[in-house]
Design an enzyme around this catalytic site. Structure first.
Site, PDB file in Angstrom:
ATOM      1  N   CYS A   1       0.840  -1.197   0.000  1.00 33.54           N
ATOM      2  CA  CYS A   1       0.000   0.000   0.000  1.00 33.54           C
ATOM      3  C   CYS A   1       0.882   1.256   0.000  1.00 33.54           C
ATOM      4  CB  CYS A   1      -0.968   0.106   1.174  1.00 33.54           C
ATOM      5  SG  CYS A   1      -1.980  -1.362   1.393  1.00 33.54           S
TER       6      CYS A   1
ATOM      7  N   ARG B   1       3.238  -0.198  -5.074  1.00 31.98           N
ATOM      8  CA  ARG B   1       3.102  -0.723  -3.712  1.00 31.98           C
ATOM      9  C   ARG B   1       1.780  -1.448  -3.496  1.00 31.98           C
ATOM     10  NH1 ARG B   1       8.003  -1.056  -2.608  1.00 31.98           N
ATOM     11  NH2 ARG B   1       9.120   0.878  -2.607  1.00 31.98           N
TER      12      ARG B   1
ATOM     13  N   TRP C   1      -3.137  -2.631  -1.452  1.00 33.08           N
ATOM     14  CA  TRP C   1      -2.905  -4.059  -1.695  1.00 33.08           C
ATOM     15  C   TRP C   1      -3.639  -4.754  -0.553  1.00 33.08           C
ATOM     16  CZ3 TRP C   1      -0.383  -8.282   0.711  1.00 33.08           C
ATOM     17  CH2 TRP C   1      -0.101  -9.366  -0.132  1.00 33.08           C
TER      18      TRP C   1
ATOM     19  N   ASN D   1      -1.381   2.881   6.347  1.00 31.12           N
ATOM     20  CA  ASN D   1      -0.533   1.743   5.972  1.00 31.12           C
ATOM     21  C   ASN D   1      -0.188   1.009   7.242  1.00 31.12           C
ATOM     22  OD1 ASN D   1      -0.291   2.189   3.286  1.00 31.12           O
ATOM     23  ND2 ASN D   1       1.881   2.697   3.328  1.00 31.12           N
ATOM     24  N   GLY D   2      -0.144  -0.318   7.166  1.00 33.49           N
ATOM     25  CA  GLY D   2       0.241  -1.094   8.337  1.00 33.49           C
ATOM     26  C   GLY D   2      -0.875  -2.043   8.715  1.00 33.49           C
TER      27      GLY D   2
ATOM     28  N   GLU E   1      15.643 -18.920  -9.499  1.00 32.93           N
ATOM     29  CA  GLU E   1      15.276 -17.520  -9.736  1.00 32.93           C
ATOM     30  C   GLU E   1      14.597 -17.360 -11.102  1.00 32.93           C
ATOM     31  OE1 GLU E   1      14.906 -15.053  -7.968  1.00 32.93           O
ATOM     32  OE2 GLU E   1      15.044 -13.285  -9.228  1.00 32.93           O
TER      33      GLU E   1
ATOM     34  N   LYS F   1      10.852 -15.862 -11.601  1.00 32.34           N
ATOM     35  CA  LYS F   1      10.547 -14.712 -12.475  1.00 32.34           C
ATOM     36  C   LYS F   1       9.444 -15.087 -13.450  1.00 32.34           C
ATOM     37  CE  LYS F   1      12.007 -12.333 -10.741  1.00 32.34           C
ATOM     38  NZ  LYS F   1      12.841 -11.920  -9.653  1.00 32.34           N
TER      39      LYS F   1
ATOM     40  N   GLU G   1       5.998 -15.489 -11.748  1.00 41.26           N
ATOM     41  CA  GLU G   1       5.513 -14.241 -11.183  1.00 41.26           C
ATOM     42  C   GLU G   1       4.895 -13.327 -12.243  1.00 41.26           C
ATOM     43  OE1 GLU G   1       8.854 -12.092  -9.615  1.00 41.26           O
ATOM     44  OE2 GLU G   1       7.640 -11.022  -8.162  1.00 41.26           O
TER      45      GLU G   1
ATOM     46  N   LYS H   1       5.133  -5.040  -4.147  1.00 41.59           N
ATOM     47  CA  LYS H   1       6.592  -4.984  -4.139  1.00 41.59           C
ATOM     48  C   LYS H   1       7.184  -5.536  -2.856  1.00 41.59           C
ATOM     49  CE  LYS H   1      10.573  -4.005  -5.796  1.00 41.59           C
ATOM     50  NZ  LYS H   1      11.094  -4.998  -6.750  1.00 41.59           N
TER      51      LYS H   1
END
Ligand code: M6R
Length: 607
Positions: free
Chosen positions: A14, A39, A90, A116-117, A489, A493, A496, A602
């Site tokens: 967020c 975010r 988010w 946020n939080g 990795e 990728k 995702e 993110k």
């Protein structure tokens, strides 16, 4: 102090923004939210007001910021109102819906809150407030703040926010405004918030990226600070005692750092920035390895054993770096998935924990390191993050802002930073000969050129392959030894950003079951590493079953001929450039949003 020293941390899912301007708030809030969209992008909203203008006038919309812009175009807000708050979400508490989008309001609609939080005691507060007659309109924890502010009375908004905050448990960055008061009040606890002076008033955000180009310096709120923005700024603590403003921090990122520029998307830009990011980091670290200064500068005690703790791409970077600690420094070294972390029996209490996290805000990592008794080193791109503040020492990856949700340049700089650390330990404690350390340092120094060459080669190859691969339902990424973290990795990728299944696996394991999945539609990406004999054998077995082999290797006949002939202890790092391009090209062919893949944000600040 500069921003890159002090501010990149504190990144959370967020994003919140706020302003108290003489001009129109919308003109600040909307571009600032655009910069924070990475975010979280489930929904967005703003609330604006002005002296004597009532409100706050609120607009919210499900989906990306464009949906909010559409709403505003259809139903414009009163113009010229200079006070406002905004949020991009988010979802954590409550489904994605307009009712759950921020800003949240009190029963009367005169208080607007963005948060946020996570509020740990939100359920209890909601129950108490409901019993006292408050009506809730969302499922979101944050809404309790609006009702607590309402309940705190019709006095000064700053006092009402202080009273509300005293009742909260958990983490918060809050911006609150009210139609009754021509001001914005900010508060924070374990969630970042910065404030700065723009040309026409004060602006604040949870992430500096939102303010680039708007302010020359910012002040970072510390836990417990309450900041009131009127036509001036005043700082107080939780009891109302005046505080001096927090020291100014110079903003040394340019606005262009948070823009795509000549690139199609942030992921393309950030892949392309890897050689420069590697060069910048190595210029700082390499001169200090052999003579022991890098290690000594961290101020940590001697190391009997090492454990890495991380998630996702950072976990893969940890696995690559851990090989340097094992192979060069000869130290017992483990790598732990942060969400599964338990102190290993037999690990010495004074062993070194290296927590690797680009954001430094990943809840799984923060929770894991709570339990470690020994020294903690943060390897992070966010040197003022919660992780960095908790750590005894910090190694800053200095990768610059990474906006694409998929980790690219932060992964590369984590591997380089971790490898440099391993060599520094080997040098400082004489655990490898100076000649051996010097040779590895020389290999590290060659990396930027190798990454440059891999970048030039990989883009056209990936682009040409993407159409052919578009119908493949799933992929294997196989390797051996030092190549395994890169195979993992590459698979991450691809999953995702293309939403195709992908498995990173040791070549030798295929024949123990997974080979049953292989048919003519299965691309198998082979990342060369170590002796080719067994990898060639595995590739032949898969080809015999119809698999399409895509090879990342050193030989000119490899599909992606990007690897150095000699493999260093950290493995074939250059391969990741090819794997990133492969994932990105396929994602574009499939029409995916490479920068904002579905369901992701993110930084994952929830357990
Ligand atoms: O901020 P962190 O490095 O702690 O994040 C850990 C993972 O969430 C992250 O690496 C994630 O796997 C990446 N988005 C993958 O590209």
């Amino acid at each position: 102090m500069t921003v890159t020293d002090d501010l990149r941390g504190g990144i959370v899912v967020c994003g919140i923004v706020a302003c108290r301007l003489t001009g129109g708030a919308e003109e600040f809030l909307l571009p600032a939210l655009r910069r924070l969209e990475y975010r979280g992008y489930d929904s967005a909203g703003i609330a604006v007001t002005g002296p004597g203008q009532g409100g706050p006038h609120t607009v919210r919309a499900v989906g990306r910021l464009d949906a909010l812009l559409g709403r505003l175009a259809a139903r414009p807000l009163p113009t010229g109102l200079g006070i406002g708050v905004g949020h991009t979400r988010w979802a954590t508490h409550g489904v994605v819906s307009e009712a759950n989008a921020h800003p949240h309001r009190d029963c009367s609609g005169s208080v607007a809150v963005v948060h946020n939080g996570i509020l740990d005691n939100a359920d209890q507060l909601r129950a108490e407030l409901t019993r006292r007659g408050h009506r809730f309109s969302s499922e979101v924890d944050s809404e309790v703040v609006a009702h607590l502010v309402e309940e705190a009375g019709a006095g000064r908004l700053v006092d009402a926010v202080r009273t509300a905050v005293r009742q909260l448990h958990g983490s918060w960055a809050l911006a609150v405004t009210s139609g009754r008061a021509a001001e914005v009040v900010l508060a924070c606890h374990r969630s970042p918030l910065v404030v700065g002076l723009a040309e026409d008033g004060y602006v604040a955000a949870s992430d500096l990226t939102a303010l680039l180009g708007t302010v020359g310096h910012v002040h970072v709120l510390q836990d417990g600070d309450i900041v009131e923005l009127t036509d001036q700024i005043s700082w107080t603590d939780g009891h109302g005692a005046a505080l001096p403003p927090r020291p100014p921090v110079t903003v040394d990122w340019a606005a262009e750092d948070a823009e795509t520029g000549v690139y199609e998307d942030f992921m393309e830009k950030e892949i392309a920035e890897q050689p420069a990011a590697a060069r910048r980091l190595l210029e700082r670290l390499l001169p200090q390895i052999v003579d022991g200064r890098l290690w000594a500068g961290l101020g940590l005690p001697p190391v009997p054993a090492v454990r890495f703790v991380a998630c996702g791409s950072s976990l893969h970077a940890s696995a690559a770096a851990a090989r340097v600690f094992r192979r060069v420094a000869g130290l017992p070294t483990t790598v732990a998935v942060a969400s599964e972390f338990e102190p290993e029996p037999g690990f010495p209490d004074h062993g070194l924990t290296v927590a690797v996290s680009q954001s430094g805000e990943t809840a799984d990592v923060l929770s894991a390191v709570e339990a470690v008794p020994g020294p903690l080193l943060a390897l992070t791109n966010s040197p003022s993050s919660s992780l960095a503040r908790r750590a005894d020492a910090v190694l800053d990856c200095t990768a610059g802002p990474e906006i694409g949700v998929a980790a690219t340049k932060t992964f590369t700089t984590q591997v380089i930073g971790g490898a440099a650390l391993g060599l520094a330990v080997a040098a400082a404690f004489g655990r490898a000969s100076p000649a051996a350390v010097t040779a590895h340092v020389a290999a590290l120094a060659r990396l930027p050129d190798l990454l440059d060459a891999a970048q030039l080669t990989s883009f056209p190859v990936a682009d040409a392959l993407a159409d052919d691969l578009a119908d493949a339902p799933g992929f294997f990424f196989v390797s051996r030894g030092a190549g395994l973290p890169y195979a993992a990795e590459g698979a991450l990728k691809l999953k995702e950003i293309t939403y195709r299944w992908a498995e990173g696996i040791a070549a030798g394991e295929l024949k123990h079951g997974p080979i049953a999945l292989i048919d003519e539609s299965t691309p198998v990406v082979v990342v060369d590493s170590g002796s080719r004999t067994r990898l060639n054998g595995a590739a032949a077995e898969m080809r015999a079953r119809g698999a399409r082999i895509i090879r990342v290797g050193a030989e000119p006949e490899a599909t992606f001929p990007v690897l150095a002939a000699d493999e260093p202890p950290w493995g074939p790092l250059e391969s990741v450039v090819a794997l990133q391009h492969l994932a990105r090209s396929l994602a574009i062919t499939l029409g995916r949003d490479t920068d904002k893949p579905r369901n992701l944000a993110k930084s994952v600040t929830v357990l």
